[in-house]
Design a protein around this motif. Structure first.
Motif, short mmCIF file in Angstrom:
data_model
loop_
_atom_site.label_atom_id
_atom_site.label_comp_id
_atom_site.label_asym_id
_atom_site.label_seq_id
_atom_site.Cartn_x
_atom_site.Cartn_y
_atom_site.Cartn_z
N PHE B 178 -5.77 11.84 2.04
CA PHE B 178 -4.67 11.11 2.33
C PHE B 178 -4.97 10.17 3.32
O PHE B 178 -4.81 8.87 3.17
CB PHE B 178 -3.42 11.79 2.74
CG PHE B 178 -2.27 11.06 3.07
CD1 PHE B 178 -1.62 10.32 2.25
CD2 PHE B 178 -1.97 11.02 4.43
CE1 PHE B 178 -0.78 9.35 2.62
CE2 PHE B 178 -0.93 10.35 5.02
CZ PHE B 178 0.02 9.22 4.10
N LEU B 179 -5.41 10.62 4.56
CA LEU B 179 -5.85 9.64 5.56
C LEU B 179 -6.76 8.75 5.30
O LEU B 179 -6.82 7.27 5.36
CB LEU B 179 -6.26 10.30 6.91
CG LEU B 179 -5.25 11.27 7.43
CD1 LEU B 179 -6.02 11.92 8.63
CD2 LEU B 179 -4.14 10.21 8.09
N SER B 180 -7.81 9.00 4.42
CA SER B 180 -8.81 7.93 4.04
C SER B 180 -8.39 6.95 3.09
O SER B 180 -8.98 5.78 3.15
CB SER B 180 -10.20 8.65 3.49
OG SER B 180 -10.71 9.61 4.28
N LEU B 181 -7.54 7.28 2.26
CA LEU B 181 -6.90 6.41 1.49
C LEU B 181 -5.84 5.61 1.95
O LEU B 181 -5.73 4.20 1.72
CB LEU B 181 -6.22 7.37 0.14
CG LEU B 181 -7.38 7.69 -0.84
CD1 LEU B 181 -6.41 8.57 -1.96
CD2 LEU B 181 -8.11 6.81 -1.58
N ARG B 182 -5.06 6.18 2.85
CA ARG B 182 -4.21 5.24 3.56
C ARG B 182 -4.68 4.34 4.38
O ARG B 182 -4.27 3.21 4.61
CB ARG B 182 -3.25 6.36 4.27
CG ARG B 182 -1.92 5.78 4.97
CD ARG B 182 -1.03 4.91 4.24
NE ARG B 182 -0.05 4.27 5.03
CZ ARG B 182 -0.35 3.10 5.48
NH1 ARG B 182 -1.41 2.18 5.51
NH2 ARG B 182 0.63 2.37 6.36
N PHE B 183 -5.42 4.83 5.15
CA PHE B 183 -6.13 4.00 6.26
C PHE B 183 -7.53 3.67 5.90
O PHE B 183 -8.48 4.44 5.86
CB PHE B 183 -6.37 4.30 7.66
CG PHE B 183 -4.88 4.84 8.13
CD1 PHE B 183 -4.08 3.88 8.51
CD2 PHE B 183 -4.40 6.17 7.86
CE1 PHE B 183 -2.66 4.43 9.10
CE2 PHE B 183 -3.09 6.60 8.25
CZ PHE B 183 -2.08 5.88 8.90
N GLN B 184 -7.72 2.32 5.27
CA GLN B 184 -9.10 2.03 4.62
C GLN B 184 -10.29 1.59 5.42
O GLN B 184 -11.18 0.86 5.01
CB GLN B 184 -8.72 0.86 3.59
CG GLN B 184 -7.94 1.23 2.39
CD GLN B 184 -8.52 1.80 1.41
OE1 GLN B 184 -9.67 1.54 1.12
NE2 GLN B 184 -7.95 2.90 0.54
N HIS B 185 -10.34 2.41 6.50
CA HIS B 185 -11.68 2.36 7.17
C HIS B 185 -12.11 3.69 7.69
O HIS B 185 -11.26 4.64 7.43
CB HIS B 185 -11.38 1.33 8.39
CG HIS B 185 -10.29 1.64 9.06
ND1 HIS B 185 -9.89 2.34 10.17
CD2 HIS B 185 -9.09 0.82 8.95
CE1 HIS B 185 -8.76 2.56 10.63
NE2 HIS B 185 -8.15 1.56 10.13
#
Lengths: 299, 269
Positions: B178-185
């Motif tokens: 979720f974090l990797s997709l939500r925050f694209q860096h």
């Protein structure tokens, strides 16, 4: 029939922001539609709205007569796109990048060689993309967009970063695609680039469409705003002869006249010659679309 | 219908596999398990008496030590890096705008990536088990006093332990995905992962009840490795799974759903 039809499109990244304002656009079937505008005018945003990557605040976007959000896979099967910088996996070769696209689109792998040949990358197919030049990457992006023989091709600034020979190559490819029956929407901030291949033109400025029509319509517009400068020995005598024309300025040895159509040029010269006036030089002061485009798009 | 879905899934996974070719994510998945088993092997070479002097079947102790090193110290940073690396491939290629203009549903791209991460995690655990098995026999050739060849390794037990570890990591996979997709860096999910690891370790060591709600603690608590007490773990809560695994599955489903909602609705600018 319009392949893309946009009516009263409004878009902003935030609620109170207005990037596209009541935008209307029609891309006829089989055309090369040159979508012109200065950087930041809203070209890429419009294309992203067409592709359903952004959600409009209001208005309608139809592609092949359907709303893209309602028929996404069906429409995307018929579209190829290259939006700004191409999406390429740098650690993979051109072959691998195209293999990914071919799997997603269920296209025969034999097509990979064909499109690589079309864009002139056949010899570099095994090379990793991270070692490609900007022009090569752009051509590979185009190859991916062409892989499934799309009916509609959306190219957002496809010649960005290309050298003159690369630009010529891309131009040839686009013309060939149109001959094969594709419809192409080509965005650019360079009028000279669009002028050479487009059949239709749309000019966007600050999110608003300020001109849309065929290239002939644009030519007509161009002449309606042009000024002809004549170097002649007696400007006052010439002015008296050219009563039917709007005189822009008179100075010793030079007369500037506004013309409305290209046929005005020989007519005007004949009148002066018949009146016994020698003409040393005839110049179109706003002689190309670039200047007209600048005058339209500049504040 | 089912065969169609199977073919589509297989095709999507083969695409994900191709994308990962020569990437840090794939190297990480392929080397992590083998590296841990090699380190455990070297450690036993240096301390011969650690296994030999205890008597009984030494395989269980050897496997537990390998799995403990992985679960307690490696698994969390490994999952954080693996998930970030797999998602970052798209970011690096500037590919989201391309992927979402393909005649494939967004959900399909989303799930194939998630399944690939779960498979890579399983592959790493499999390689860890394989590495421990092979290094165990190698150890016996060099030091017969370990008596590893004298006993049979209990592969079912080893497989079950690896499966428990895999299940305990699902909650973390969901959160990091979720974090990797939500925050694209790369940095934010990585930062959260590192801080979460330290926090999870503290909660696990101190046996606070809060550890039950922290997916970073789960791989440390799911089995008794003899490193610290695991009192908050209820051994068999449901269907042979502990409460830790059930919480892990719950977090996994929650974050996977959250990420799916986010991913299928987001604009690509």
């Amino acid at each position: 029939m319009s392949i893309i039809s946009i009516s009263n499109l409004n878009f902003g990244y935030k609620k109170n922001q207005s990037i596209l304002k009541e935008l209307n656009l029609e891309v006829p079937k089989g055309s090369i539609y040159g979508f012109l505008g200065a950087n930041g005018a809203g070209k890429s945003t419009t294309i992203r709205n067409v592709l359903g990557l952004l959600k409009p605040q209001s208005g309608k976007v139809l592609v092949f007569g359907k709303e893209i959000r309602a028929a996404r896979p069906e429409i995307f099967r018929r579209i190829g796109s290259l939006i700004e910088s191409p999406s390429l996996y740098p650690h993979l070769s051109a072959d691998d990048n195209l293999a990914i696209a071919s799997k997603y689109r269920a296209v025969d792998k034999k097509k990979i060689g064909e499109v690589l040949e079309k864009v002139g990358l056949l010899e570099n197919r095994k090379k990793k993309v991270k070692n490609y030049s900007t022009g090569m990457k752009q051509r590979l992006g185009l190859a991916i967009a062409l892989l499934h023989d799309p009916e509609l091709l959306l190219l957002d600034e496809p010649t960005n970063g290309l050298d003159p020979s690369g630009i010529t190559e891309i131009r040839k490819i686009i013309l060939r695609l149109r001959e094969e029956g594709s419809t192409i929407l080509l965005s650019s901030h360079l009028l000279a680039e669009v002028e050479r291949i487009a059949t239709h033109v749309g000019i966007i400025k600050s999110g608003k469409m300020i001109f849309e029509g065929s290239l002939d319509d644009l030519e007509a517009l161009k002449f309606s705003q042009q000024t002809l400068a004549l170097k002649i020995p007696d400007a006052n005598k010439a002015q008296a002869l050219l009563k039917d024309f709007a005189i822009v300025s008179v100075s010793p040895g030079e007369l500037q006249v506004q013309i409305k159509q290209k046929e005005d040029i020989p007519k005007l010269i004949k009148m002066l010659v018949a009146g016994g006036i020698d003409i040393y030089e005839v110049r179109l002061l706003k002689s190309d679309l670039e200047k007209m485009f600048m005058s339209i798009t500049n504040e | 219908m089912m065969s169609n879905i199977f073919i589509k899934t297989q095709s999507q996974l083969s695409i994900e596999w191709l994308k990962l070719k020569s990437t840090p994510g794939l190297y990480l998945a392929l080397t992590c398990g083998l590296l841990i088993s090699t380190l455990v092997f070297i450690a036993h070479l240096m301390e011969v008496h650690s296994l030999a002097s205890l008597g009984g079947n030494p395989w269980g102790r050897y496997f537990t030590r390998g799995l403990a090193i992985f679960s307690l110290f490696v698994s969390v940073p490994f999952v954080v890096l693996l998930v970030s690396a797999v998602v970052y491939v798209e970011r690096q290629a500037n590919a989201w705008k391309y992927l979402y203009t393909l005649p494939t549903r967004r959900g399909s791209i989303y799930f194939s990536k998630l399944v690939m991460i779960l498979l890579l995690l399983a592959l790493s655990l499999f390689l860890l088990v394989l590495g421990l098995l092979l290094s165990g026999y190698a150890l016996d050739r060099m030091h017969p006093e370990f008596e590893l060849a004298f006993y049979q390794p209990n592969l079912w037990e080893l497989g079950a332990k690896a499966l428990h570890t895999w299940l305990s990591l699902l909650g973390l996979v969901g959160l990091q995905y979720f974090l990797s997709l939500r925050f694209q860096h790369f940095l934010l999910p990585l930062g959260v992962g590192i801080l979460g690891y330290v926090f999870g370790l503290i909660l696990a060591v101190t046996q606070m009840n809060a550890a039950l709600y922290c997916p970073f603690s789960y791989p440390m608590l799911v089995q008794d490795f003899g490193m610290f007490r695991t009192e908050i773990r209820a051994s068999i809560a449901f269907g042979g799974l502990s409460n830790i695994e059930l919480y892990s599955l719950g977090f996994f489903l929650f974050f996977v759903l959250l990420a799916w909602i986010w991913e299928t609705r987001r604009s690509v600018s």
